[in-house]
Design a protein around this motif. Structure first.
Motif, short mmCIF file in Angstrom:
data_model
loop_
_atom_site.label_atom_id
_atom_site.label_comp_id
_atom_site.label_asym_id
_atom_site.label_seq_id
_atom_site.Cartn_x
_atom_site.Cartn_y
_atom_site.Cartn_z
N UNK A 387 0.83 -1.21 0.00
CA UNK A 387 0.00 0.00 0.00
C UNK A 387 0.86 1.26 0.00
N UNK A 388 1.90 1.27 0.82
CA UNK A 388 2.78 2.44 0.90
C UNK A 388 3.46 2.69 -0.45
N UNK A 389 3.96 1.64 -1.08
CA UNK A 389 4.60 1.81 -2.39
C UNK A 389 3.60 2.32 -3.42
N UNK A 390 2.40 1.80 -3.38
CA UNK A 390 1.38 2.21 -4.34
C UNK A 390 1.02 3.69 -4.17
N UNK A 391 0.94 4.15 -2.93
CA UNK A 391 0.52 5.53 -2.68
C UNK A 391 1.66 6.54 -2.85
N UNK A 392 2.89 6.12 -2.60
CA UNK A 392 3.99 7.10 -2.60
C UNK A 392 4.81 7.12 -3.87
N UNK A 393 4.95 5.98 -4.55
CA UNK A 393 5.76 6.00 -5.77
C UNK A 393 4.94 6.54 -6.94
N UNK A 394 5.55 7.30 -7.85
CA UNK A 394 4.84 7.82 -9.01
C UNK A 394 4.27 6.66 -9.84
N UNK A 395 3.17 6.89 -10.57
CA UNK A 395 2.55 5.82 -11.36
C UNK A 395 3.51 5.16 -12.34
N UNK A 396 4.42 5.94 -12.91
CA UNK A 396 5.36 5.37 -13.88
C UNK A 396 6.63 4.84 -13.26
N UNK A 397 6.72 4.89 -11.93
CA UNK A 397 7.94 4.45 -11.25
C UNK A 397 8.81 5.63 -10.87
N UNK A 398 9.65 5.44 -9.85
CA UNK A 398 10.52 6.51 -9.36
C UNK A 398 11.82 6.55 -10.15
N UNK A 399 12.49 7.70 -10.11
CA UNK A 399 13.78 7.85 -10.82
C UNK A 399 14.94 7.46 -9.92
N UNK A 400 14.64 6.97 -8.72
CA UNK A 400 15.68 6.48 -7.83
C UNK A 400 15.21 5.15 -7.22
N UNK A 401 16.19 4.32 -6.82
CA UNK A 401 15.84 3.06 -6.18
C UNK A 401 15.03 3.29 -4.91
N UNK A 402 14.28 2.29 -4.51
CA UNK A 402 13.53 2.37 -3.26
C UNK A 402 13.63 1.03 -2.52
N UNK A 403 14.09 1.09 -1.29
CA UNK A 403 14.08 -0.07 -0.40
C UNK A 403 13.15 0.26 0.76
N UNK A 404 12.40 -0.73 1.23
CA UNK A 404 11.41 -0.51 2.28
C UNK A 404 11.34 -1.73 3.19
#
Length: 409
Positions: A387-404
């Motif tokens: 849910x957090x990834x869905x709400x916070x990452x841009x629809x097309x994906x982020x321009x930087x890596x994300x670890x959670x």
């Protein structure tokens, strides 16, 4: 005239061609006089504004691709740190005399990065030459001459496209190898005893700066305790993946014998001094004691972990922050702090790809994360992470890596 006596600002503004200086967020930082004359705009109408707010695509031409092509070129410059020479582009401009009417225009752009000492793109030199009159002259010259010009332009575009394709293929191969290497070095998702945890890693989309983010969960010696960490290595590709693996392994080993997270980061910070590519790497580690219901933490230049209490109160663990791992020439004992939690609370660690956005203060991203966690705090770690990834990452994906990492306490 000596080199030191050259007034480069005056030279820049006297350049006969149209040149603009853009930030990596594609905001106008400066323009020369030729650019003002060529666009008919004032400095006040340009500086500080997003490029595509000033020059949007022609809404009356559904097939228009000028803005899309220019955006892709600029993004390649930011992510690769290399110059991009574009093929001839049609990019219509709205008439200043008749708003709502669009004038057919043709441009030949070249986008060149300006790098700092670390190789990071800090500015983009956007040189553009208008060739509208050339295209009109071609039409007036007749079919035969226009075919010659078209053939020359087409050949040039094909050559540049082929070079770009080769570059992208080489980068794609390196990206894939680096992702596979990173997957092999990161720990597989697992439960820590009877504690529930979820981990997620999302590589950057459409960029090459992947494979620098990492996470770690480890059972600590002595009581019901675990160590939870995340980190971020500056850079991309195989080199960043290799550095990431070294730092993660070092922190895992240090956590098993250290008295606390600050001491563990102390050890890793000293180790980072002898690891090429570890400059400016960040990390945060937390020691969770389930017997005492405490979290002890320390951060080396990393965004703060989040503790979501059962009643919805959100606490950022930001009372023990120090510079990045290899930032200080003479390492000193790092700070650490301790906070209490009640069973059923949630601990969240993440990397900056989750909260940082261009043209936006990071506090905005942190508040967005806090609100998402507060609203969905009753979810189990696995669905909460999604849910957090869905709400916070841009629809097309982020321009930087994300670890959670999400841990139910």
């Amino acid at each position: 005239m000596t080199h030191a006596a050259i007034d480069y600002t005056a030279v820049y503004h006297a350049l006969p061609g149209m040149v603009a200086i853009l930030t990596p967020g594609l905001v106008y930082a400066d323009v020369n006089e030729a650019f003002l004359e060529g666009t008919g705009l004032s400095r006040e109408e340009l500086l500080g504004r997003y490029l595509f707010d000033v020059f949007p695509d022609n809404p009356d031409n559904p097939g228009s691709s000028g803005a899309r092509n220019l955006h892709a070129s600029l993004l390649r410059v930011v992510t690769t740190g290399e110059r991009d020479t574009m093929a001839l582009q049609r990019y219509d401009v709205e008439s200043r005399e008749h708003p709502g009417e669009w004038e057919e225009r043709y441009w030949s752009p070249v986008n060149t990065p300006v790098l700092d000492s670390d190789g990071t793109v800090v500015l983009i030199v956007h040189r553009v030459e208008e060739v509208t009159e050339l295209m009109r002259a071609r039409d007036r010259a007749g079919v035969d001459q226009s075919r010659v010009l078209e053939a020359e332009l087409y050949a040039r575009a094909r050559e540049l496209q082929e070079l770009n394709n080769r570059l992208r293929q080489a980068h794609a191969r390196e990206r894939q190898v680096a992702l596979v290497l990173q997957k092999a070095m990161l720990p597989a998702p697992r439960q820590l005893g009877h504690h529930r945890a979820a981990v997620r890693y999302r590589p950057a989309v459409g960029a090459l700066n992947v494979c620098g983010d990492w996470y770690d969960l480890v059972d600590l010696v002595g009581g019901d305790r675990i160590g939870v960490s995340v980190g971020d290595v500056v850079g991309h590709g195989l080199e960043a993946a290799g550095v990431m693996g070294q730092l993660r392994s070092a922190l895992t080993a240090a956590s098993l014998v250290a008295a606390g997270p600050a001491e563990a980061l102390d050890v890793v910070g000293r180790y980072a001094h002898v690891v090429d590519g570890a400059e400016s790497a960040t990390a945060v580690t937390t020691f969770v004691d389930f017997d005492r219901h405490t979290i002890t933490y320390s951060s080396a230049g990393h965004p703060p972990p989040v503790l979501v209490h059962r009643d919805g109160r959100v606490e950022f663990l930001d009372r023990a922050t120090d510079p990045p791992l290899d930032a200080l020439p003479d390492p000193h004992p790092r700070p650490q702090a301790t906070t209490a939690f009640t069973p059923g609370s949630t601990l969240v660690l993440y990397t900056d790809g989750l909260v940082e956005r261009r043209r936006e203060d990071i506090d905005t991203g942190l508040l967005r994360l806090a609100e998402s966690l507060r609203r969905h705090r009753t979810q189990d770690p696995e669905p909460l992470a999604d849910t957090v990834l869905l709400e916070l990452l841009p629809p097309g994906g982020a321009v930087d890596d994300t670890a959670l990492i999400v841990v139910r306490l």
